[in-house]
Design a protein around this motif. Structure first.
Motif: not given
Length: 282
Positions: A141-146, A156-175
């Motif tokens: 992503t980028s520091v511009g995703g934070v 930055c909006a796109a990188k924020f979106a990517a970070e939000g997507f991945m942060e939300s996906l992470a616990p689901v993917a872990a299962t």
């Protein structure tokens, strides 16, 4: 076809972090599906891989992350050719400089297509194969995703979106046994800035009331990239996440990036970030 070497698909490998990560992964013994939109630009990657003694483990393939058919075809071909897919590194990206009053919504959509929806498409196509291998998704992503940055609203909006997507996906993917991480570079001395393809004098001429702030931002950014880390240095962080037994969700590529991101993560009312970035435009 079945192989014992792990296979990683990396997007955006014609230059910068993507190229450096592809070479580093190949040197470490991975089978690397190195993708780019225009394979005619693969010369630098092939030369770097040959110099590293890893040219035989780099397989250059065309992939346009904004084209769902291209994404699906590339992922399926990679699995058919190499028998498995153990990791994806979402690295392809594109800059977009400007402020919304003087830009267009189409320009914002274009930034979202590459930096966000492209990540979604590649991840979606890869997930069944990553479930099968117990693999992982690593997204650059980028520091511009934070931290939102002046004149980088769409990026930055796109990188924020990517970070939000991945942060939300992470616990689901872990299962289902899939690890998810994001890697946040700061300034990296690569072709990324040049690829934004800006005519700075024309931008300043057209900036009207925003011209002083834009000039201050450009002056500050030129200095920041003058002290940037190299793509090889940033690729070390990507490789650490790719190979660690239990990588963290969020990783920065330098001490500067860790400090910068830390300001946002300890700034509940936003005042610290606003004070910092206001200085970039004055």
């Amino acid at each position: 076809m079945t192989t014992t070497a792990k296979t990683v698909l990396i997007t955006g490998t014609s230059s910068g972090i993507g190229l450096a990560t592809a070479v580093a992964a190949a040197r470490a013994g991975w089978t690397v599906v190195a993708t780019m939109r225009d394979t005619a630009k693969a010369g630098a990657l092939r030369a770097a891989a040959a110099d590293a003694g890893a040219g035989d483990r780099i397989h250059v393939e065309r992939l346009d992350v904004t084209d769902p058919a291209s994404v699906a075809a590339c992922v399926e071909a990679a699995v058919a050719a190499h028998g498995r897919l153990d990791a994806v590194v979402n690295n392809a990206g594109a800059g977009q400089l400007g402020t919304i009053e003087q830009s267009t919504v189409d320009a914002v959509r274009a930034a979202m297509e590459v930096n966000f929806f492209g990540v979604v498409e590649v991840t979606r196509a890869a997930m069944p194969h990553l479930r099968a291998s117990g693999g992982r998704v690593v997204t650059v992503t980028s520091v511009g995703g934070v931290v939102g940055q002046p004149f980088n609203e769409a990026y930055c909006a796109a990188k924020f979106a990517a970070e939000g997507f991945m942060e939300s996906l992470a616990p689901v993917a872990a299962t289902v046994g899939v690890g998810v991480s994001v890697v946040e570079p700061g300034a990296v001395a690569s072709e990324f800035v040049a690829n934004v393809d800006l005519d700075v004098p024309a931008m300043l001429d057209a900036a009207g009331p925003y011209a002083p702030a834009l000039q201050a931002y450009i002056d500050r950014t030129v200095k920041a990239f003058g002290a940037a880390q190299t793509p090889d240095e940033a690729a070390v962080a990507v490789m650490d996440v790719l190979t660690a037994e239990r990588p963290p969700f969020r990783v920065q590529t330098s001490d500067w990036a860790r400090e910068f991101v830390g300001i946002k993560l300890s700034d509940p009312d936003g005042s610290a970030v606003q004070a910092l970035t206001a200085d970039w435009t004055s």
